[in-house]
Write a protein that holds these residues in place. Sequence first.
Motif, PDB file in Angstrom:
ATOM      1  N   LYS A 138       0.895  -1.086   0.073  1.00  0.00           N
ATOM      2  CA  LYS A 138       0.086   0.107  -0.124  1.00  0.00           C
ATOM      3  C   LYS A 138       0.705   1.200  -0.004  1.00  0.00           C
ATOM      4  N   GLY A 139       2.117   1.083   0.362  1.00  0.00           N
ATOM      5  CA  GLY A 139       2.986   2.497   0.520  1.00  0.00           C
ATOM      6  C   GLY A 139       2.923   2.832   1.947  1.00  0.00           C
ATOM      7  N   TYR A 140       3.877   3.550   2.255  1.00  0.00           N
ATOM      8  CA  TYR A 140       4.129   4.012   3.578  1.00  0.00           C
ATOM      9  C   TYR A 140       3.105   4.742   4.213  1.00  0.00           C
ATOM     10  N   VAL A 141       2.914   5.845   3.587  1.00  0.00           N
ATOM     11  CA  VAL A 141       1.914   6.642   4.061  1.00  0.00           C
ATOM     12  C   VAL A 141       0.310   6.059   4.231  1.00  0.00           C
ATOM     13  N   ILE A 155       7.684  -0.480  19.658  1.00  0.00           N
ATOM     14  CA  ILE A 155       8.378   0.477  18.769  1.00  0.00           C
ATOM     15  C   ILE A 155       7.975   1.933  19.367  1.00  0.00           C
ATOM     16  N   SER A 156       8.642   3.157  19.069  1.00  0.00           N
ATOM     17  CA  SER A 156       8.558   4.240  19.633  1.00  0.00           C
ATOM     18  C   SER A 156       7.707   5.109  18.484  1.00  0.00           C
ATOM     19  N   SER A 157       7.739   4.762  17.255  1.00  0.00           N
ATOM     20  CA  SER A 157       7.091   5.306  16.364  1.00  0.00           C
ATOM     21  C   SER A 157       7.125   4.633  15.118  1.00  0.00           C
ATOM     22  N   LYS A 158       6.006   5.080  14.125  1.00  0.00           N
ATOM     23  CA  LYS A 158       6.082   4.660  12.877  1.00  0.00           C
ATOM     24  C   LYS A 158       7.463   5.102  12.057  1.00  0.00           C
ATOM     25  N   GLN A 159       8.055   6.321  12.411  1.00  0.00           N
ATOM     26  CA  GLN A 159       9.264   6.301  11.606  1.00  0.00           C
ATOM     27  C   GLN A 159      10.341   5.296  12.003  1.00  0.00           C
ATOM     28  N   GLU A 160      10.158   5.047  13.267  1.00  0.00           N
ATOM     29  CA  GLU A 160      11.167   4.006  13.820  1.00  0.00           C
ATOM     30  C   GLU A 160      11.152   2.700  12.988  1.00  0.00           C
ATOM     31  N   ILE A 161      10.007   2.114  12.633  1.00  0.00           N
ATOM     32  CA  ILE A 161       9.598   1.013  11.995  1.00  0.00           C
ATOM     33  C   ILE A 161      10.302   1.177  10.611  1.00  0.00           C
ATOM     34  N   LEU A 162      10.039   1.998  10.132  1.00  0.00           N
ATOM     35  CA  LEU A 162      10.498   2.514   8.626  1.00  0.00           C
ATOM     36  C   LEU A 162      12.205   2.609   8.590  1.00  0.00           C
ATOM     37  N   GLN A 163      12.662   3.010   9.817  1.00  0.00           N
ATOM     38  CA  GLN A 163      14.310   3.280   9.740  1.00  0.00           C
ATOM     39  C   GLN A 163      14.845   1.729   9.985  1.00  0.00           C
ATOM     40  N   LEU A 164      14.063   0.993  10.889  1.00  0.00           N
ATOM     41  CA  LEU A 164      14.713  -0.397  11.107  1.00  0.00           C
ATOM     42  C   LEU A 164      14.563  -1.286   9.632  1.00  0.00           C
ATOM     43  N   ASP A 178      12.635   2.237  -2.851  1.00  0.00           N
ATOM     44  CA  ASP A 178      11.599   3.184  -2.853  1.00  0.00           C
ATOM     45  C   ASP A 178      11.081   4.043  -1.517  1.00  0.00           C
ATOM     46  N   VAL A 179      10.799   2.548  -0.761  1.00  0.00           N
ATOM     47  CA  VAL A 179      10.280   3.090   0.676  1.00  0.00           C
ATOM     48  C   VAL A 179      11.050   4.190   1.504  1.00  0.00           C
ATOM     49  N   TRP A 180      12.395   3.971   1.219  1.00  0.00           N
ATOM     50  CA  TRP A 180      13.526   4.823   2.163  1.00  0.00           C
ATOM     51  C   TRP A 180      12.941   6.371   1.935  1.00  0.00           C
ATOM     52  N   ARG A 181      12.405   6.766   0.712  1.00  0.00           N
ATOM     53  CA  ARG A 181      12.232   8.234   0.664  1.00  0.00           C
ATOM     54  C   ARG A 181      11.317   8.743   1.700  1.00  0.00           C
ATOM     55  N   HIS A 182      10.647   7.890   2.469  1.00  0.00           N
ATOM     56  CA  HIS A 182       9.845   8.583   3.580  1.00  0.00           C
ATOM     57  C   HIS A 182      10.703   8.582   4.796  1.00  0.00           C
ATOM     58  N   LEU A 183      11.845   8.093   4.779  1.00  0.00           N
ATOM     59  CA  LEU A 183      12.648   8.658   5.863  1.00  0.00           C
ATOM     60  C   LEU A 183      12.693  10.174   6.180  1.00  0.00           C
ATOM     61  N   GLU A 184      13.142  10.379   7.499  1.00  0.00           N
ATOM     62  CA  GLU A 184      13.372  12.048   7.805  1.00  0.00           C
ATOM     63  C   GLU A 184      14.737  12.201   8.430  1.00  0.00           C
ATOM     64  N   LYS A 185      15.397  13.242   8.192  1.00  0.00           N
ATOM     65  CA  LYS A 185      16.461  13.915   9.039  1.00  0.00           C
ATOM     66  C   LYS A 185      17.661  12.953   9.030  1.00  0.00           C
ATOM     67  N   GLU A 186      18.020  12.821  10.215  1.00  0.00           N
ATOM     68  CA  GLU A 186      19.229  11.651  10.582  1.00  0.00           C
ATOM     69  C   GLU A 186      19.229  10.417   9.755  1.00  0.00           C
ATOM     70  N   LEU A 195      17.158   9.407   7.413  1.00  0.00           N
ATOM     71  CA  LEU A 195      17.400   9.762   5.927  1.00  0.00           C
ATOM     72  C   LEU A 195      18.947   9.966   5.524  1.00  0.00           C
ATOM     73  N   GLN A 196      19.569  10.611   6.227  1.00  0.00           N
ATOM     74  CA  GLN A 196      21.052  10.741   5.889  1.00  0.00           C
ATOM     75  C   GLN A 196      21.830   9.483   5.938  1.00  0.00           C
ATOM     76  N   GLN A 197      21.432   8.777   7.039  1.00  0.00           N
ATOM     77  CA  GLN A 197      22.162   7.571   7.396  1.00  0.00           C
ATOM     78  C   GLN A 197      21.976   6.778   6.446  1.00  0.00           C
ATOM     79  N   PHE A 198      20.655   6.479   5.883  1.00  0.00           N
ATOM     80  CA  PHE A 198      20.366   5.553   4.798  1.00  0.00           C
ATOM     81  C   PHE A 198      21.013   6.055   3.364  1.00  0.00           C
TER      82      PHE A 198
END
Lengths: 189, 189
Positions: A20-23, A45-54, A104-112, A114-117
């Motif tokens: 379905k996509g991240y959003v 988990i602490s947030s949706k963003q953490e799931i994405l990052q892992l 593809d999905v990594w594009r929704h990462l944010e800030k640090e 995103l930079q790390q990825f």
Amino acid sequence: MSKTNKQKILEAAATLFKEKGYVETSMRDLAQHIGLKASSLYNHISSKQEILQLICISSADKFTQHINNLHQQPITPVEKLTELVRFHIQTAMEDTTSVISFTDVWRHLEKEDLQQFIDNRRQYENSFKEIIVDGIDQGHFVNIHPDIALQTILSAVHWIYDWYRPTRSISRQELETNILTLVLQGMQR
Amino acid sequence: MSKTNKQKILEAAATLFKEKGYVETSMRDLAQHIGLKASSLYNHISSKQEILQLICISSADKFTQHINNLHQQPITPVEKLTELVRFHIQTAMEDTTSVISFTDVWRHLEKEDLQQFIDNRRQYENSFKEIIVDGIDQGHFVNIHPDIALQTILSAVHWIYDWYRPTRSISRQELETNILTLVLQGMQR
DNA sequence: CCTACCGATCGGTAGG
DNA sequence: CCTACCGATCGGTAGG
């Protein structure tokens, strides 16, 4: 030893992000697929963003480990490139969620995150490019711009999952052989 | 003759969809970029989905028209394939929003709009494939699976916008020459 | 073209 | 682990 709840969450999330996509995947969607209420997810988990990052870091690791192994083997650049293409095709078919996270999905990462990825992926691309450059230096490949060759090959293998459906008309072996022909014949002098 | 408000909306939307994505672009974002309030948009379009559909169909038409023209010209399959790759690269650089709509943004279409777009794209792919098949039949290309060749070439040219940034290190001419080398040398016997 | 507003849904928290 | 709930934001409408 069974899966931890955190593992279950990450696997279900990766599948939903693919479909379905991240959003478009809500925490309520995700919870329902595991048989929980949304609020209970936050015990693991602490947030949706953490799931994405892992998920994204784990998929990047898969590709990085493979190329690091490959780098140490005493084989020619042509053989290394062949193995790289083969591995990408195999992963596209057996572990689609990793490919999608990596491309593809990594594009929704944010800030640090995103930079790390981006840094991780840059490293992978540099290792890949090194193989191409070695092949050119040793006279195996035509004198092509390494970045263009790199990105063209990566595009070709990254988007296989998007169009390929295993049917009678194209077997996996045929896919591998044909793409290798295109890429290697395109590069070899 | 100045732009109609509807044209302004579609152009601003295409740009925002490119930069942020379809879901991440709100009607309030869009309105603000044109100097309106969100509710005023609905005097010109009926829904966000209609905006998406008009953008996607328009971008599909651009590619379809080009290949239809090409089809009528008395040139060889090799020349046709060369011109197709050249056109995709040119469009990636001069009209990025069309490329993105055609390759990515369309995935957010729904129901009949989605089906219509997929049908359009299928037609484009079939025209493209016909050129490859002609080239094989006439002995110009190696005996490659046409669908694999098609999708591999399309992936290579579709994702140029994603990685290519015009810098001193790679000129547009160099990009064109190198990708054509890879693709054509990969296919020619 | 605007103001005002609708119901739905979002990620996330409090508190037990 | 759950119920209950928060403020924010979404696409879209009414009414002028």
